[in-house]
Design an enzyme around this catalytic site. Structure first.
Site, PDB file in Angstrom:
ATOM      1  N   GLU A 150       8.138  14.820  16.188  1.00  9.53           N
ATOM      2  CA  GLU A 150       9.415  14.777  15.464  1.00  9.53           C
ATOM      3  C   GLU A 150       9.527  13.572  14.548  1.00  9.53           C
ATOM      4  O   GLU A 150      10.016  13.673  13.421  1.00  9.53           O
ATOM      5  CB  GLU A 150      10.594  14.820  16.441  1.00  9.53           C
ATOM      6  CG  GLU A 150      10.802  16.175  17.111  1.00  9.53           C
ATOM      7  CD  GLU A 150       9.841  16.455  18.248  1.00  9.53           C
ATOM      8  OE1 GLU A 150       9.145  15.511  18.691  1.00  9.53           O
ATOM      9  OE2 GLU A 150       9.770  17.610  18.701  1.00  9.53           O
ATOM     10  N   HIS A 169      18.629  20.965  25.868  1.00  6.65           N
ATOM     11  CA  HIS A 169      18.830  21.914  24.769  1.00  6.65           C
ATOM     12  C   HIS A 169      20.307  22.180  24.493  1.00  6.65           C
ATOM     13  O   HIS A 169      20.640  23.140  23.814  1.00  6.65           O
ATOM     14  CB  HIS A 169      18.140  23.244  25.082  1.00  6.65           C
ATOM     15  CG  HIS A 169      16.645  23.184  25.060  1.00  6.65           C
ATOM     16  ND1 HIS A 169      15.929  22.441  25.945  1.00  6.65           N
ATOM     17  CD2 HIS A 169      15.739  23.778  24.244  1.00  6.65           C
ATOM     18  CE1 HIS A 169      14.640  22.587  25.689  1.00  6.65           C
ATOM     19  NE2 HIS A 169      14.493  23.391  24.655  1.00  6.65           N
TER      20      HIS A 169
END
Lengths: 356, 338
Positions: free
Chosen positions: B74, B143
């Site tokens: 990321e 999440h």
């Protein structure tokens, strides 16, 4: 059961100019004598500017900075190998690269004197401003190289970072991205033996930093970083490969940070004077001086005179830096977004009310 | 000639009923089509079309050079995008879930947000980072969080969170064309739960403009993201008794302060509803701004209905964490009965 060796790797090392001034003639880069003299003078200018900045810092005229003394060959040599169309993405100890590429030297004085205008890069210098968060700039070089390639430009990017930075995730991610996308990037690791106090051998258990390249499927080489010819040659070759779509290269320049980490550091706490004097004999300037004398590129008189000439140049750089008017308070706000949003306008107005 | 005209007329009457995923996908197609410098990158965005299919079909049409499947890193994706943006591209980076944005926080805060300022405007970072966010879909750990305030708090960054397909399309197009870095949060609970007939052609919804989702006069709800839908439903259910104004902020930074203050002055009662944790959440900043600009118009202290200052629970308990109908209703009652 099958057990066999499925891959073997080697790590190349390059040295052209030995510390005693002797050299490998076949490896000397084909450069006009005037270029060699220019390289020497750029190194000397870096050294003198470093010394001057140290004095200015002690007088309180500029803030903390990271001296580059000892690493002039690896920085000037690599920057000198760049083509006009190439870009570089430095960390915070690459002032010689900026000077070599033609950035007005007073910018570094401005920046370290607390004025953000010193971060501006004059067009044509093709560089990013310095990056303080260690290793973070390497990804920008890789993305920039992707952008240049997509736009059909024939340029390569150099990114500089230290031995300490090789432990950072970003540097590893950058080398991996560069490998995956076969990007025209040259990674120059300034292995100056220390990340503040942590020595190179405590930074990684790997024998060399160059061998990191193997893990990313890219080319890696270790060079004598205090030998400007080795650095120049390795960088030139790597840039040419990059521009020919032959992929990225990691160059480990083995050098030594002769000064403290920054002006706020005291390196005597973590390294011996014996070690420092060992590297002093390997001073990159001394080595090129011996070569230039031996090859009669210049004589003793030149080396006597050039010190004064460069010192005068440094004085005029300082004078130019000091001639800048102070920055405006609006400048704190003006460049946060393209258009100043309402809340910044409000905050600026509030601030102005308190400024007499 | 006449016939052709008729065809066009017929075409424009064709419905374009899309959910948020499809609306975002349409926006990406249209932006990639109109500007060659727009590129998409991230994990699984190309061949796979993104795990939520937001970038579905784009690599096939625009090729691997412009729709880039990146390695799984990321910080790498965002740092790489910063370099691309500075080189003149307009990268749209997808972070697969906002819970995986954290490795890239250094690149966002230390570089994307600062490049313009550091270079006195010479280098800029027109970058969009898309990240599905929020809870309510029985997702795996990490999440479901809503951590938008990290970036609202970051100078130099813009933060957007649409709550409808129509807004998602127009705001994404504006974000891509914006000259500054934008974090574009997509509440995944809304991804497929709302369908709207939206304009087929490209359109912008300006950043920094809120949307009055329900007009009302008794109480103002300030909200954003997936819970806008819940607030609307509660407002509708109260219609006979209470006139609730629901304001979907849409852009959290820069905030549409005018619309907020106008509504506060009209109703004098405010409930703030957000999924993110309460302490130092953006609701706290909204209260501070209301106090600065409309304190004497308030009839009651502002109420916050938010996520809790806890770790987001796994899905058996998530309905209690989310600002659900009952909690929103209680907030409205409390502010009315003060």
């Amino acid at each position: 059961m099958v057990k066999k060796i499925i891959a073997k790797f080697e790590v190349e090392y390059l040295q052209v100019l030995k510390h005693n001034g002797r050299f490998y003639p076949n490896l000397i880069p084909k450069l006009p004598e005037s270029d060699i003299q220019k390289m020497y003078e750029l190194m000397l200018l870096s050294r003198k500017l470093d010394e001057k900045m140290l004095a200015l810092q002690r007088q309180g005229k500029i803030g903390t900075f990271a001296p580059v003394k000892g690493q002039e060959a690896s920085t000037v040599g690599s920057a000198y190998a760049m083509g006009y169309q190439d870009w570089f993405f430095p960390s915070f100890r690459e002032n010689p690269a900026y000077i070599t590429r033609g950035l007005p030297a007073e910018f570094t004085l401005l920046y370290h004197g607390g004025d953000e205008r010193g971060n501006q890069i004059t067009p044509g210098v093709n560089a990013f401003p310095i990056a303080v968060p260690v290793g973070s700039q390497t990804l920008h070089a890789v993305g920039f190289a992707y952008g240049l390639r997509l736009q059909g430009k024939d340029s390569a990017c150099i990114t500089y970072f230290g031995d300490g930075a090789t432990s950072e995730g970003d540097v590893n991610e950058a080398m991996n991205f560069a490998g995956v996308f076969n990007l025209p990037v040259v990674f120059i690791c300034q292995n100056n033996q220390y990340a503040i106090s942590l020595s190179r051998k405590n930074q990684t258990n790997a024998e060399t930093i160059a061998q990191r390249a193997i893990g990313f499927g890219i080319k890696g080489i270790q060079v004598d970083g205090n030998d400007i010819f080795a650095v120049y040659r390795a960088t030139k070759e790597a840039l040419e490969r990059a521009r020919n779509d032959e992929g990225p290269t990691l160059i480990e320049c083995v050098t030594y940070r002769m000064a403290d980490h920054t002006t706020a550091d005291d390196s005597s706490r973590y390294r011996s004077s014996r070690e420092v004097s060992f590297w002093k004999k390997r001073d990159p300037l001394l080595r090129l001086e011996l070569y230039m004398l031996k090859k009669k590129i210049q004589n003793y008189n030149y080396f006597d005179d050039i010190e004064d000439v460069i010192s005068e140049r440094v004085e005029s750089i300082v004078a130019r830096g000091e001639s800048y008017p102070p920055p405006n308070v609006e400048d704190i706000f003006k460049f946060t977004y393209k258009e100043m949003p309402w809340f910044l306008k409000e905050q600026l107005e509030e601030l102005k009310k308190t400024i007499k | 000639m006449v016939k052709k005209k008729k065809q066009i007329k017929k075409k424009s009457k064709q419905k374009n009923v899309l959910n948020m995923v499809e609306a975002l996908n349409q926006a990406l197609f249209q932006e990639m089509n109109q500007d060659e410098d727009v590129v998409i990158l991230g994990e699984d965005v190309g061949l796979d079309g993104g795990v939520f299919r937001v970038s579905d079909g784009l690599q096939k049409k625009y090729g691997k050079e412009r729709v880039i499947d990146t390695p799984l890193a990321e910080s790498g994706i965002v740092g790489f995008s910063i370099g691309m943006a500075a080189a003149g591209l307009k990268p749209i980076a997808e972070i697969q879930f906002s819970g995986f944005l954290y490795p890239a926080v250094n690149q966002i805060i230390s570089h994307a947000s600062r490049l313009r300022n550091r270079t006195r405007g010479a280098y800029t970072c027109p970058l969009v980072i898309r990240a599905p966010c929020g809870g309510g879909i029985r997702a795996l750990e990490h999440h479901s969080e809503s951590m938008e305030n990290i970036f609202i708090h970051t100078p130099g960054i813009k933060v957007v969170m649409p709550s409808t397909p129509s807004d998602a399309k127009g705001l994404l197009i504006s974000a891509i064309r914006d000259p500054d870095p934008v974090i574009f949060y997509e509440p995944k609970r809304v991804y497929r739960s709302i369908k709207e007939d939206i304009p087929k052609e490209s359109y912008e919804i300006p950043l920094g403009k809120a949307r009055i989702s329900r007009e009302g006069t008794d109480v103002s709800i300030l909200t954003w993201g997936s819970v806008v839908k819940d607030c609307n439903e509660v407002a509708d259910s109260l219609k006979e008794k209470v006139s609730v104004e629901v304001i979907d902020l849409r852009t959290l930074k820069p905030l549409d302060i005018e619309t907020v203050i106008e509504s506060v002055k009209k109703t004098g009662r405010v409930v703030i509803v957000h999924e993110a944790p309460k302490t130092s959440g953006f609701g706290a900043e909204l209260i501070a701004l209301i106090n600065e600009k409309a304190l004497l118009d308030l009839q009651a202290p502002v109420i916050r209905v938010t996520g809790f200052d806890t770790i987001f629970p796994l899905y058996k308990l998530e309905k209690h964490y989310m600002p659900n109908h009952d909690r929103i209703m209680k907030g409205i009652n409390d502010v009315l009965n003060y």
